[in-house]
Design a protein around this motif. Sequence first.
Motif, mmCIF file in Angstrom:
data_model
loop_
_atom_site.group_PDB
_atom_site.id
_atom_site.type_symbol
_atom_site.label_atom_id
_atom_site.label_comp_id
_atom_site.label_asym_id
_atom_site.label_seq_id
_atom_site.Cartn_x
_atom_site.Cartn_y
_atom_site.Cartn_z
ATOM 1 N N ASP A 304 0.854 -1.193 0.000
ATOM 2 C CA ASP A 304 0.000 0.000 0.000
ATOM 3 C C ASP A 304 0.888 1.241 0.000
ATOM 4 O O ASP A 304 1.764 1.401 0.866
ATOM 5 C CB ASP A 304 -0.897 0.021 1.239
ATOM 6 C CG ASP A 304 -1.881 -1.146 1.251
ATOM 7 O OD1 ASP A 304 -2.338 -1.536 0.152
ATOM 8 O OD2 ASP A 304 -2.173 -1.664 2.344
ATOM 9 N N LEU A 305 0.651 2.101 -0.974
ATOM 10 C CA LEU A 305 1.364 3.372 -1.077
ATOM 11 C C LEU A 305 0.395 4.501 -0.778
ATOM 12 O O LEU A 305 -0.721 4.539 -1.321
ATOM 13 C CB LEU A 305 1.956 3.556 -2.471
ATOM 14 C CG LEU A 305 3.097 2.600 -2.852
ATOM 15 C CD1 LEU A 305 3.338 2.636 -4.344
ATOM 16 C CD2 LEU A 305 4.360 2.962 -2.100
ATOM 17 N N ARG A 306 0.837 5.447 0.060
ATOM 18 C CA ARG A 306 -0.004 6.593 0.386
ATOM 19 C C ARG A 306 0.862 7.848 0.360
ATOM 20 O O ARG A 306 2.060 7.804 0.667
ATOM 21 C CB ARG A 306 -0.639 6.432 1.775
ATOM 22 C CG ARG A 306 -1.586 5.256 1.896
ATOM 23 C CD ARG A 306 -2.233 5.212 3.274
ATOM 24 N NE ARG A 306 -3.147 4.092 3.406
ATOM 25 C CZ ARG A 306 -2.783 2.868 3.793
ATOM 26 N NH1 ARG A 306 -1.510 2.633 4.108
ATOM 27 N NH2 ARG A 306 -3.676 1.903 3.888
ATOM 28 N N THR A 311 4.160 13.928 3.648
ATOM 29 C CA THR A 311 4.880 12.663 3.729
ATOM 30 C C THR A 311 4.326 11.659 2.716
ATOM 31 O O THR A 311 3.227 11.821 2.194
ATOM 32 C CB THR A 311 4.777 12.058 5.142
ATOM 33 O OG1 THR A 311 3.396 11.798 5.436
ATOM 34 C CG2 THR A 311 5.378 12.974 6.193
ATOM 35 N N ALA A 312 5.136 10.643 2.496
ATOM 36 C CA ALA A 312 4.710 9.475 1.721
ATOM 37 C C ALA A 312 5.012 8.244 2.560
ATOM 38 O O ALA A 312 5.996 8.214 3.312
ATOM 39 C CB ALA A 312 5.446 9.406 0.383
ATOM 40 N N ARG A 366 7.801 5.554 6.481
ATOM 41 C CA ARG A 366 7.182 6.861 6.293
ATOM 42 C C ARG A 366 8.302 7.886 6.155
ATOM 43 O O ARG A 366 9.143 8.010 7.049
ATOM 44 C CB ARG A 366 6.271 7.201 7.465
ATOM 45 C CG ARG A 366 5.450 8.485 7.265
ATOM 46 C CD ARG A 366 4.526 8.708 8.443
ATOM 47 N NE ARG A 366 3.670 9.874 8.254
ATOM 48 C CZ ARG A 366 2.499 9.851 7.640
ATOM 49 N NH1 ARG A 366 2.044 8.700 7.151
ATOM 50 N NH2 ARG A 366 1.782 10.945 7.494
ATOM 51 N N VAL A 367 8.316 8.602 5.040
ATOM 52 C CA VAL A 367 9.394 9.549 4.774
ATOM 53 C C VAL A 367 8.784 10.872 4.337
ATOM 54 O O VAL A 367 7.700 10.917 3.742
ATOM 55 C CB VAL A 367 10.328 9.003 3.675
ATOM 56 C CG1 VAL A 367 11.081 7.786 4.164
ATOM 57 C CG2 VAL A 367 9.568 8.682 2.407
ATOM 58 N N PRO A 368 9.483 11.976 4.597
ATOM 59 C CA PRO A 368 8.972 13.294 4.182
ATOM 60 C C PRO A 368 9.141 13.499 2.686
ATOM 61 O O PRO A 368 9.991 12.884 2.042
ATOM 62 C CB PRO A 368 9.832 14.268 4.995
ATOM 63 C CG PRO A 368 11.104 13.531 5.234
ATOM 64 C CD PRO A 368 10.724 12.091 5.385
ATOM 65 N N LEU A 369 8.330 14.377 2.148
ATOM 66 C CA LEU A 369 8.426 14.729 0.740
ATOM 67 C C LEU A 369 9.458 15.837 0.549
ATOM 68 O O LEU A 369 9.820 16.536 1.480
ATOM 69 C CB LEU A 369 7.068 15.212 0.222
ATOM 70 C CG LEU A 369 5.889 14.241 0.323
ATOM 71 C CD1 LEU A 369 4.635 14.897 -0.204
ATOM 72 C CD2 LEU A 369 6.195 12.965 -0.449
#
Length: 373
Positions: A304-306, A311-312, A366-369
Amino acid sequence: MAPRDFGRGRRAARVGGLVWLLLLVWPLWALLESGPGAWRVVWAFGAVAVFAACWVAVMWQMFSGKRTLPWAVAGLLAAALSLFPVLGPPWVYVSFVFVVSALATSMEGVAFAVAMAVTAGVAVVALLVQGVSFGGIWWVPVAIAAEAAAVDSMKRMGMLLARLDAARAEVAQLAVENERLRFARDLHDILGHTLTSIIIRSQLAARLARTDPDRAAREMTDMEQVARQALDEVRHTVAGYRAPALSEELDKAARGLRMAGIELKVSPADGPIPAATETLLAWAVREAATNVLRHSRARHCWIDLRVDQATASLEVRDDGSPDAPAVPEAAHTGNGLTGLAERVAEAGGRLEVGRPAGGGYRLYARVPLGDAA
């Protein structure tokens, strides 16, 4: 800015120390003009040679960053005192220049200050005994104090340069070690999934060799292509650290899981993901798929990608049986997830790996954009 050549500075300082020996010409010339006896000439030149040799030894040690040789300092002082009655006032004026510098290399603080006071007193007494008037003496203690301050400052600067040189060497070594660790991490991340896929396909081909030779041959052909691709990836990595693409990693994961009999379902993100963030998620997909292949007994896997404004995130989970090998323990100690955790932490994100209560395997990143990633 180009790095400083400290070795060249040391060589220049040693040459400068040798140039100072030209000052010894004055008292020797004055002695020869006075018409001395042979014994005075032999004594003078012999003692001056010992004085010069000790001076060279002191300077060499000083600019090598090593402790001053005690015998060199003692020999220099003894030769200087022995020449007072032979070479007269010119020698007194010249010798304290060398004595102050030599003592500065072996003494510090109060001991050095006391030594300078003694040196000034000896010089003044020697000049008075030899009949020099006060007009030729008053400036000697002032000159000795000024030279002591200058030499002590130069000594401290030399120590600072030596420390800077050592720090520069240590920083260079740490940079090399960090680059080696980064390269090892990247190489593991690139080859881990590919080699796992090759192992699974080779096992499948071995089982099919007797029952379905044609399919076994196709699997072997596919393995050859995968191996060639792995070789290309290694070459790209060596050439410039090739960054994986998220779409490519999802396709690889789907093929590898399908060959292992695991059905994959992907839920794509509902918005664009910046390139830097996408690269991190691609590494996460590669590592998660590799661990699912290695450790689980799953039949289904979900990715699952969000993405939102800041963040992504990526979540990979499967339905592996509860008695499957302990994925969380292996994950926390393996090189692959260690490298992935470092990447995510450097980007300001977080990584979670574990086994849910109902079994299976779960990886959440979870990483920032943006540029932070």
